[in-house]
Write a protein that holds these residues in place. Structure first.
Motif, mmCIF file in Angstrom:
data_model
loop_
_atom_site.group_PDB
_atom_site.id
_atom_site.type_symbol
_atom_site.label_atom_id
_atom_site.label_comp_id
_atom_site.label_asym_id
_atom_site.label_seq_id
_atom_site.Cartn_x
_atom_site.Cartn_y
_atom_site.Cartn_z
ATOM 1 N N ASP A 140 -3.435 12.956 -10.433
ATOM 2 C CA ASP A 140 -3.130 11.741 -9.690
ATOM 3 C C ASP A 140 -1.603 11.848 -9.636
ATOM 4 O O ASP A 140 -0.905 11.310 -10.390
ATOM 5 N N GLU A 141 -1.461 11.944 -8.161
ATOM 6 C CA GLU A 141 0.171 12.036 -7.931
ATOM 7 C C GLU A 141 1.039 12.635 -8.919
ATOM 8 O O GLU A 141 1.986 11.902 -9.421
ATOM 9 N N SER A 152 -7.052 6.289 -7.356
ATOM 10 C CA SER A 152 -6.879 6.559 -8.852
ATOM 11 C C SER A 152 -8.251 6.036 -9.355
ATOM 12 O O SER A 152 -8.645 6.787 -10.457
HETATM 13 MG MG LIG Z 1 -2.971 5.454 -7.872
#
Ligand SMILES: [Mg+2]
Ligand SMILES: Nc1ncnc2c1ncn2[C@@H]1O[C@H](COP(=O)(O)OP(=O)(O)OP(=O)(O)O)[C@@H](O)[C@H]1O
Lengths: 292, 308
Positions: free
Chosen positions: B191-192, B77
């Motif tokens: 991000d995910e 991240s």
């Molecule tokens: Mg992360």
């Protein structure tokens, strides 16, 4: 519209609560002996004779009778209503001033962390100054103000004092609201290269609404209380503060009269809160619960 | 079916090298979507200094799909946030399409979609998709048209007037992706984004994302914890390891046949081989496993699993 229906239901519940309170009043009057309940010299329950606690219907009846023995005296109801309207006007002015001031202060504190640390303690401290001490000062300053053709009037001092009480919950609530957007939301705006102003208008203010509405309601109530107390302590005529005092002086011979004035003051607070309730209806789109 | 593994070609621009370990004289030719040279990121916390990223070199070509994978806390991240200019690197060089990240952010070169959909609850689905356009002064008419297009793309046309609270988590996520695409960015940072979805929705979203990327030609940096997801989507999978966070391996993914990412790929032997390669890179770490047998190497491709 579900908002309207919810509003009506709330009003209904409030009405039932009022009826219950009135019934309780009469029950206490009937059950507790007139002289009250004492344990030794300590008084456990107050006196409940007709002087201390007049019957509900006596108070209501008193509303319809003339205020005094004078020939053209208005009924207590008419006098109370006109006084309530007068005070309501002042309280609304004070509330509006307080809301503007509180919002500005909150925006300032949100914008600059330093401002929050520097100002917030003073905001809290400001509320510990007793109104009774403040009122003569404000009147004194106002009297010395020269505003060209505009004359500083008593009611302006009262409105200013009311705003002094109203700004506090607004400032605190608005600050909490402005700071409520999640880090993800703030970063979303940053990633869009939105400046502080855009972020304020499109993110922080809408997000602040759920925090702001209770603060505005509280502010309205405190503005009313502030206006009444300020009327009394500045000696302003025409409002409900003055009415409460003068009716209270008649309490020994005319026990129902001060309760009528108190009733007026209570209704006043309700109306003020109701006005804010309408505001909540207008802003209901922003009253959603947070989703991630 | 047996087929000779062929480089994915069209989207990948795979001639660009995986990493540029040597310090950065600017490379000629078209600017890479993302270029990181010797990037370090340290956080000063009360407990001490945390090295979130150490000496990261990464280049993502225009139109390339790169996944970041690695154990929790390895700085995935953080790397994405550096690219998005939500954090600043402690040292090292970072550029987005040849520009400083701040300039790229202000020019709206990228769109972001994070694990939390981050929708504004008081806006309708359409209002949320229109937000970036609104912030940049796009006219009402044009906004409405673009929102209609995007909602059709993510299959939410019927929900334009719903509020986010009325949508499922997967639908909210799709709204966030539509929002990220609103300004036709040439780089997507994700991000995910599918982290909260069930497996079925997730696979459908992956297929949709492949289609969207093919249509828009955007480069993607995609953080995920799922190896199959990374393999299915990516031209290259960047494997990271924690404490300190750094890149431990880069696995190029070569697909069979035309290199199309269709549902059939999930059952292809080459797909499983690539999954194994990434898994071994992930578990083996950088230390002393020089020859992870990836199918690509077996087929005589010059680069297999690039261990550093
Ligand atoms: Mg992360
Ligand atoms: N703002 C911050 N302040 C201090 N430390 C931070 C901050 N952000 C990240 N870190 C630290 O940096 C390291 C990497 O964090 P990061 O969020 O990038 O990990 P990640 O790979 O995304 O993990 P996950 O897979 O769990 O999302 C962690 O050790 C984390 O504690």
């Amino acid at each position: 519209m579900s908002g309207v229906r919810a509003g009506l239901r709330r009003a209904g519940v409030a009405l039932v609560a009022l009826l219950v309170a009135l019934v309780l009043w009469e029950v206490v009057k009937a059950v507790v002996p007139d002289t009250g309940v004492h344990l030794g010299t300590a008084s456990l329950l107050p006196r409940t004779d007709d002087r201390a606690m007049p019957h509900v219907w006596d108070v209501l009846a008193r509303l319809g009778e003339a205020e005094s023995g004078a020939r053209d005296a208005p009924t207590v109801l008419a006098a109370t209503l006109s006084a309530a309207v007068f005070t309501l006007g002042i309280a609304l002015v004070g509330w509006a001033l307080g809301v503007v001031g509180g919002l500005l202060l909150a925006v300032l504190m949100q914008r600059w962390r330093v401002a929050e640390h520097a100002v917030l303690p003073w905001v809290v401290l400001s509320q510990t100054v007793p109104l009774v001490a403040l009122a003569p000062l404000v009147v004194g300053w106002g009297g010395r103000l020269e505003l060209g053709p505009l004359q500083w009037e008593r009611w302006m001092s009262v409105a200013l004092i009311a705003s002094y009480l109203a700004f506090f919950p607004v400032a605190v609530g608005a600050l909490r609201g402005l700071q409520s957007p999640t880090a993800a939301q703030v970063e979303l705006f940053r990633a869009q290269a939105a400046g502080w102003g855009r972020t304020l208008v499109s993110l922080r203010l809408p997000a602040a609404v759920p925090h702001l509405l209770p603060a505005l309601r509280l502010g309205a109530a405190t503005a009313v209380v502030g206006a009444i107390v300020a009327e009394v302590s500045t000696g302003t005529r025409g409002g409900i503060g003055r009415l409460v005092v003068s009716y209270a002086q008649a309490a020994s011979g005319d026990p129902a009269k001060p309760w009528a004035a108190l009733l007026g003051a209570a209704v006043l607070g309700l109306v003020a809160a109701g006005v804010v309730g309408l505001l909540g209806l207008v802003l209901r789109r922003y009253r959603t619960a947070e989703v991630s | 079916m047996r087929s000779i593994p062929v480089p994915t070609g069209s989207r990948s621009g795979s001639t660009t090298s995986a990493v540029a370990p040597a310090a950065g004289a600017p490379r000629p030719g078209p600017a890479a979507a993302v270029r990181a040279v010797g990037v370090h990121k340290r956080f000063r916390t009360r407990a001490g200094v945390v090295t979130a990223l150490q000496d990261v070199h990464l280049e993502v070509a225009a139109g390339e799909f790169v996944s970041l994978i690695g154990p929790s806390g390895c700085g995935k991240s953080t790397l994405l946030r550096l690219v998005a200019d939500l954090e600043e690197p402690t040292s090292g060089e970072l550029s987005v399409f040849g520009k400083a990240p701040r300039v790229a952010r202000e020019a709206q070169d990228y769109g972001i979609a994070f694990q939390q959909a981050g929708l504004l609850p008081w806006r309708s689905v359409r209002g949320n998709v229109e937000l970036p356009l609104e912030l940049h002064g796009v006219g009402r008419r044009e906004r409405a048209g673009r929102a209609r297009e995007l909602l059709a793309l993510v299959g939410l046309s019927d929900f334009a007037d719903h509020t986010p609270a009325q949508l499922s988590g997967g639908m909210q996520q799709r709204v966030a992706i539509a929002r990220a695409l609103a300004e036709r960015p040439s780089l997507l940072l994700m991000d995910e984004p599918f982290g909260a979805l069930d497996e079925m929705t997730r696979e459908r979203m992956q297929t949709e994302l492949v289609r969207i990327c093919a249509e828009s030609g955007a480069a993607v940096v995609f953080v995920t914890h799922s190896i199959p997801e990374a393999v299915f989507l990516s031209d290259r999978v960047v494997v990271m390891s924690p404490r300190p966070g750094r890149i431990s391996a880069v696995v190029p993914i070569r697909l069979p046949g035309t290199g199309e990412r269709t549902e059939g790929l999930r059952e292809d032997a080459a797909f499983f081989a690539a999954v194994t390669a990434v898994r071994e890179a992930l578990h083996g770490g950088a230390a002393g496993t020089p020859a992870v047998a990836a199918p690509e190497t077996a087929a005589g491709a010059p680069r297999g699993v690039d261990l550093r």
